[in-house]
Write a protein that holds these residues in place. Structure first.
Motif, PDB file in Angstrom:
ATOM      1  N   GLY A  48      46.951 -14.573  14.155  1.00 17.65           N
ATOM      2  CA  GLY A  48      45.745 -14.423  14.962  1.00 17.65           C
ATOM      3  C   GLY A  48      45.310 -12.980  15.110  1.00 17.65           C
ATOM      4  N   MET A  49      46.264 -12.070  15.234  1.00 17.24           N
ATOM      5  CA  MET A  49      45.931 -10.652  15.347  1.00 17.24           C
ATOM      6  C   MET A  49      45.268 -10.160  14.070  1.00 17.24           C
ATOM      7  N   VAL A  50      45.831 -10.529  12.935  1.00 19.17           N
ATOM      8  CA  VAL A  50      45.279 -10.086  11.651  1.00 19.17           C
ATOM      9  C   VAL A  50      43.891 -10.687  11.436  1.00 19.17           C
ATOM     10  N   ARG A  56      49.475  -5.622   1.758  1.00 12.42           N
ATOM     11  CA  ARG A  56      48.223  -6.325   1.465  1.00 12.42           C
ATOM     12  C   ARG A  56      48.462  -7.842   1.356  1.00 12.42           C
ATOM     13  N   GLU A  57      49.545  -8.235   0.727  1.00 16.79           N
ATOM     14  CA  GLU A  57      49.845  -9.659   0.571  1.00 16.79           C
ATOM     15  C   GLU A  57      50.081 -10.331   1.923  1.00 16.79           C
ATOM     16  N   GLU A  59      41.834  -0.665   6.497  1.00 22.08           N
ATOM     17  CA  GLU A  59      41.949  -0.169   7.871  1.00 22.08           C
ATOM     18  C   GLU A  59      43.135  -0.805   8.588  1.00 22.08           C
ATOM     19  N   ILE A  60      43.328  -2.091   8.381  1.00 22.50           N
ATOM     20  CA  ILE A  60      44.459  -2.787   9.008  1.00 22.50           C
ATOM     21  C   ILE A  60      45.771  -2.228   8.477  1.00 22.50           C
ATOM     22  N   LEU A  61      45.840  -2.009   7.174  1.00 20.41           N
ATOM     23  CA  LEU A  61      47.054  -1.452   6.575  1.00 20.41           C
ATOM     24  C   LEU A  61      47.336  -0.046   7.101  1.00 20.41           C
TER      25      LEU A  61
END
Length: 70
Positions: free
Chosen positions: A22-24, A46-47, A36-38
């Protein structure tokens, strides 16, 4: 994805980490890019993000069918 009752309230988490699907998905929905998330969560790959999106899509299509006994 893993779901353990004692981790993050039993929500689906990425590779047993305390990062929920849910956060992702929420980050993507808020307009953040995968890069940006990474950058914000360097322990993710990434996977991991792609798996979270696939899991969320699968859950969105899943439906529960109630069987009535005769």
């Amino acid at each position: 994805m893993s779901q353990e009752p004692g981790v993050m309230g039993g929500k689906a988490c990425i590779r047993g980490m305390r990062v929920t699907v849910g956060m992702v998905v929420g980050q993507i929905g808020a307009g953040h890019s995968i890069d940006e998330i990474l950058a914000d969560y360097p322990y993710l790959e990434r996977e991991d993000i792609m798996q979270a999106l696939r899991y969320a899509a699968w859950r969105a299509e899943e439906r529960e069918v109630v069987l009535v006994s005769a």
